[in-house]
Design a protein around this motif. Structure first.
Motif, short mmCIF file in Angstrom:
data_model
loop_
_atom_site.label_atom_id
_atom_site.label_comp_id
_atom_site.label_asym_id
_atom_site.label_seq_id
_atom_site.Cartn_x
_atom_site.Cartn_y
_atom_site.Cartn_z
N GLY A 68 -1.55 4.00 69.19
CA GLY A 68 -0.90 4.76 68.13
C GLY A 68 -0.16 3.92 67.10
O GLY A 68 -0.47 2.75 66.88
N PHE A 69 0.83 4.54 66.49
CA PHE A 69 1.55 3.99 65.34
C PHE A 69 2.25 2.68 65.70
O PHE A 69 2.93 2.58 66.70
CB PHE A 69 2.56 5.03 64.86
CG PHE A 69 3.27 4.67 63.60
CD1 PHE A 69 2.57 4.50 62.42
CD2 PHE A 69 4.65 4.47 63.59
CE1 PHE A 69 3.22 4.18 61.24
CE2 PHE A 69 5.30 4.15 62.41
CZ PHE A 69 4.58 4.00 61.23
N ALA A 83 -2.86 14.92 80.82
CA ALA A 83 -4.14 15.18 81.46
C ALA A 83 -5.06 13.96 81.38
O ALA A 83 -5.81 13.63 82.33
CB ALA A 83 -4.80 16.38 80.82
N GLY A 84 -5.05 13.25 80.25
CA GLY A 84 -5.85 12.05 80.12
C GLY A 84 -5.43 10.96 81.09
O GLY A 84 -6.28 10.23 81.62
N TYR A 85 -4.13 10.84 81.31
CA TYR A 85 -3.62 9.86 82.27
C TYR A 85 -4.13 10.18 83.67
O TYR A 85 -4.56 9.30 84.43
CB TYR A 85 -2.09 9.85 82.22
CG TYR A 85 -1.44 8.87 83.16
CD1 TYR A 85 -1.30 7.54 82.81
CD2 TYR A 85 -0.98 9.29 84.41
CE1 TYR A 85 -0.69 6.64 83.68
CE2 TYR A 85 -0.39 8.40 85.28
CZ TYR A 85 -0.23 7.07 84.91
OH TYR A 85 0.35 6.19 85.80
N ARG A 86 -4.06 11.48 84.03
CA ARG A 86 -4.52 11.88 85.37
C ARG A 86 -6.03 11.64 85.51
O ARG A 86 -6.51 11.16 86.55
CB ARG A 86 -4.22 13.36 85.59
CG ARG A 86 -2.76 13.71 85.78
CD ARG A 86 -2.63 15.23 85.95
NE ARG A 86 -1.26 15.66 86.06
CZ ARG A 86 -0.60 15.71 87.23
NH1 ARG A 86 -1.21 15.34 88.35
NH2 ARG A 86 0.65 16.12 87.25
N ALA A 87 -6.78 12.01 84.45
CA ALA A 87 -8.24 11.94 84.55
C ALA A 87 -8.77 10.50 84.58
O ALA A 87 -9.93 10.27 84.95
CB ALA A 87 -8.86 12.68 83.38
N ASN A 88 -7.96 9.53 84.24
CA ASN A 88 -8.40 8.15 84.18
C ASN A 88 -7.67 7.28 85.19
O ASN A 88 -7.25 6.14 84.92
CB ASN A 88 -8.21 7.58 82.76
CG ASN A 88 -9.17 8.19 81.77
OD1 ASN A 88 -10.33 7.75 81.66
ND2 ASN A 88 -8.71 9.21 81.04
N LEU A 141 2.18 5.77 71.85
CA LEU A 141 2.31 5.91 73.31
C LEU A 141 2.84 4.60 73.87
O LEU A 141 2.31 3.52 73.55
CB LEU A 141 0.96 6.26 73.94
CG LEU A 141 0.96 6.41 75.46
CD1 LEU A 141 1.84 7.58 75.90
CD2 LEU A 141 -0.47 6.60 75.98
N TYR A 142 3.88 4.71 74.69
CA TYR A 142 4.47 3.54 75.35
C TYR A 142 4.42 3.75 76.86
O TYR A 142 4.60 4.88 77.34
CB TYR A 142 5.92 3.34 74.90
CG TYR A 142 6.06 2.94 73.44
CD1 TYR A 142 6.19 1.60 73.10
CD2 TYR A 142 6.05 3.89 72.42
CE1 TYR A 142 6.31 1.22 71.77
CE2 TYR A 142 6.17 3.52 71.09
CZ TYR A 142 6.30 2.18 70.78
OH TYR A 142 6.42 1.81 69.47
N ARG A 150 -6.11 1.42 76.26
CA ARG A 150 -6.06 0.04 75.79
C ARG A 150 -7.48 -0.48 75.53
O ARG A 150 -7.70 -1.25 74.58
CB ARG A 150 -5.37 -0.84 76.83
CG ARG A 150 -3.85 -0.60 76.90
CD ARG A 150 -3.20 -1.67 77.77
NE ARG A 150 -1.74 -1.51 77.79
CZ ARG A 150 -1.08 -0.91 78.77
NH1 ARG A 150 -1.76 -0.39 79.80
NH2 ARG A 150 0.23 -0.80 78.73
N GLU A 151 -8.41 -0.06 76.38
CA GLU A 151 -9.78 -0.52 76.24
C GLU A 151 -10.57 0.28 75.20
O GLU A 151 -11.48 -0.25 74.56
CB GLU A 151 -10.50 -0.45 77.59
CG GLU A 151 -9.88 -1.36 78.64
CD GLU A 151 -10.46 -1.12 80.01
OE1 GLU A 151 -11.30 -0.19 80.15
OE2 GLU A 151 -10.07 -1.82 80.97
N HIS A 152 -10.25 1.51 75.06
CA HIS A 152 -10.96 2.37 74.10
C HIS A 152 -9.95 3.09 73.21
O HIS A 152 -9.64 4.28 73.38
CB HIS A 152 -11.83 3.40 74.86
CG HIS A 152 -12.83 2.78 75.77
ND1 HIS A 152 -14.00 2.21 75.34
CD2 HIS A 152 -12.82 2.65 77.14
CE1 HIS A 152 -14.68 1.74 76.37
NE2 HIS A 152 -13.99 1.99 77.49
N PRO A 153 -9.36 2.42 72.26
CA PRO A 153 -8.32 3.04 71.41
C PRO A 153 -8.85 4.19 70.56
O PRO A 153 -8.07 5.01 70.08
CB PRO A 153 -7.85 1.87 70.54
CG PRO A 153 -8.95 0.87 70.57
CD PRO A 153 -9.60 0.99 71.92
N GLU A 154 -10.20 4.26 70.40
CA GLU A 154 -10.74 5.37 69.61
C GLU A 154 -10.54 6.71 70.29
O GLU A 154 -10.71 7.77 69.67
CB GLU A 154 -12.24 5.13 69.33
CG GLU A 154 -13.12 5.21 70.54
CD GLU A 154 -13.22 3.88 71.29
OE1 GLU A 154 -14.04 3.77 72.20
OE2 GLU A 154 -12.46 2.93 70.91
#
Length: 466
Positions: free
Chosen positions: A123-124, A57-62, A113-114, A70-74
């Motif tokens: 992520g890790f 959903a985050g991918y779709r929304a952005n 996430l890759y 990448r810009e906002h890792p938080e």
């Protein structure tokens, strides 16, 4: 240094308990560690599955791009929040859902996430080859991969606290088991070894000559049976010691009587009180004969006790041997006023015996009748075949023998307190010799109450060839 059996048993039980506790502790640690890590990985995979819809959903929304992460890792951990609970109900994105087990154990910190080129987005960072991955699919196209690095060891503080708690539990349980094992070892040592020590102490007293020693153990196990056998052994030794003393006393008395008579007779002759004539010589010869018979009987008994009494067995007609032996005593019995009745078969009655010992057996029994049966009485001698045994019976008239005394008739020097006593001339060895002779022939001899009112000696011998 001498170590007692109690200490050995205590050490053995305690060492066994220690080894078992250590083995169980190691096994529990290995199983718990493997199972716990497996549980953490399983919960992490479930959490990974629940995070896929949020990341998609985050991918779709952005704008169908991963640049926002990448810009906002938080924003990464916000994207990992599940959109629905375990029962499939939608969650309010404005509210923070309660933490799951995997989040409490730090599983989400191992998520990464890759993108499609296998470049890390967020992520890790600790794993270059993730073991668990789930595709992020948008409109049928894989746009990335959500991965989780498996747990290989306990790392987080909470997990370490859990492991430490398990170790403390193991140590407490192990210490409790050791204390319990020590208590059981002490109880077992005392419960099992106390009667054994009692038997050992009694054995020392018995070896020192205290034949009246007995142990009182009521256990119904091997130790109880040991106590019973010990008491039986002590009774046998006590009885043997009593018989030895009685034997020495009886032998001394039997030897002293004829020797005293001989000594008196010789002194009388030496002092001129009595002349050396035929009558005095006959009296001396009678006492010498008494001594000779006593010594011969004792010698035969000693040989019989060690199994050295010689036997030359052959098939023999017992009926004919009885006729000859009874015939030799017929005159003496007649002089005593005792009637002799023979009930013997006309056909040969064969038995596998030693003729010389069998004649000795018959002579001893006939001699007893001459000495002990009242005048005017009767002796009935019979023989018959009963199956594979030859049965011989000597039955006389009064006086009889009491029931409690008949069991002792075959003991050395035993005499009843009635007419069958030392005054009749016997040393009390005849029936003991008879018993040894019969037993050496694999037979049986028994004293019973005679239907004629006296004593009945019943003998059984193995049948010989016809």
């Amino acid at each position: 240094m001498k170590i007692s059996i109690t200490a050995k048993l205590f050490a053995a039980v305690l060492a066994t308990a220690l080894l078992v506790a250590l083995a169980m502790g190691v096994a529990a640690h290995l199983n718990l560690k493997r199972g716990f890590l497996g549980y953490l990985n399983e919960q992490g995979e479930l959490r990974l599955e629940a995070a896929v819809p949020g990341v998609t959903a985050g991918y779709r929304a952005n704008g169908n791009s991963w640049n926002f992460l990448r810009e906002h890792p938080e924003l990464w951990y916000k994207q990992l929040r599940p959109l629905a609970d375990d029962e499939g109900r939608a969650l309010d994105p404005r509210e923070r859902p309660p933490p799951t087990v995997s989040e409490l154990t730090g599983a989400t910190r191992r998520f990464a996430l890759y993108d499609t080129d296998r470049r890390r987005v967020a992520g890790f960072e600790g794993s270059t080859a993730p073991e668990v991955e789930r595709p992020i699919v948008v409109d049928g196209v894989t746009v990335g991969w959500l991965t989780m690095a498996r747990f290989e060891a306990v790392s987080s503080a909470a997990e370490r606290r859990f492991e430490d708690a398990q170790w403390r539990s193991r140590w407490l349980v192990g210490a409790g088991a050791m204390l319990l094992a020590a208590g059981i070892a002490v109880w077992v040592s005392r419960a099992l070894l106390t009667p054994v020590k009692e038997v050992a102490a009694a054995t020392h007293r018995l070896a020192a000559g205290e034949y009246g020693t007995r142990v009182h153990i009521e256990a119904r196990d091997e130790v109880g049976q040991l106590a019973v056998d010990f008491n039986r052994l002590a009774h046998t030794l006590q009885r043997n010691e009593e018989m030895r003393r009685e034997f020495m006393a009886d032998v001394s008395h039997e030897l002293r009587t004829p020797l005293g008579v001989l000594h008196g007779e010789l002194e009388a002759i030496e002092d001129g009180v009595r002349t050396l004539d035929r009558e005095s010589v006959r009296s001396l010869q009678a006492e010498v004969a008494t001594l000779n018979k006593l010594v011969s009987d004792l010698y035969d008994l000693s040989l019989a006790d060690v199994g050295a009494l010689t036997y030359r067995k052959a098939d023999l007609d017992v009926a004919e041997t009885l006729r000859l032996a009874a015939g030799a005593f017929r005159e003496r019995l007649s002089e005593r006023g005792i009637k002799l009745a023979l009930v013997l078969p006309e056909a040969p009655l064969m038995a596998f015996v030693d003729e010389r010992r069998l004649v000795q057996l018959f002579n001893n029994l006939l001699e007893n009748t001459c000495r002990y049966t009242d005048a005017g009485g009767m002796l009935r001698v019979s023989a018959r075949l009963d199956g594979a045994r030859v049965c011989i019976d000597f039955s006389d008239t009064a006086p009889g023998v009491a029931d409690e005394q008949r069991a002792h008739l075959f003991e050395r020097f035993y005499r009843t307190d009635a007419s069958r006593n030392r005054q009749s001339g016997g040393a009390g060895l005849g029936l003991a010799i008879c018993q040894r002779i019969v037993e050496a022939h694999d037979g049986r001899i028994e004293a019973k109450a005679s239907p004629l009112g006296g004593l009945w000696i019943a003998i059984e011998l193995p049948q010989g060839a016809a």
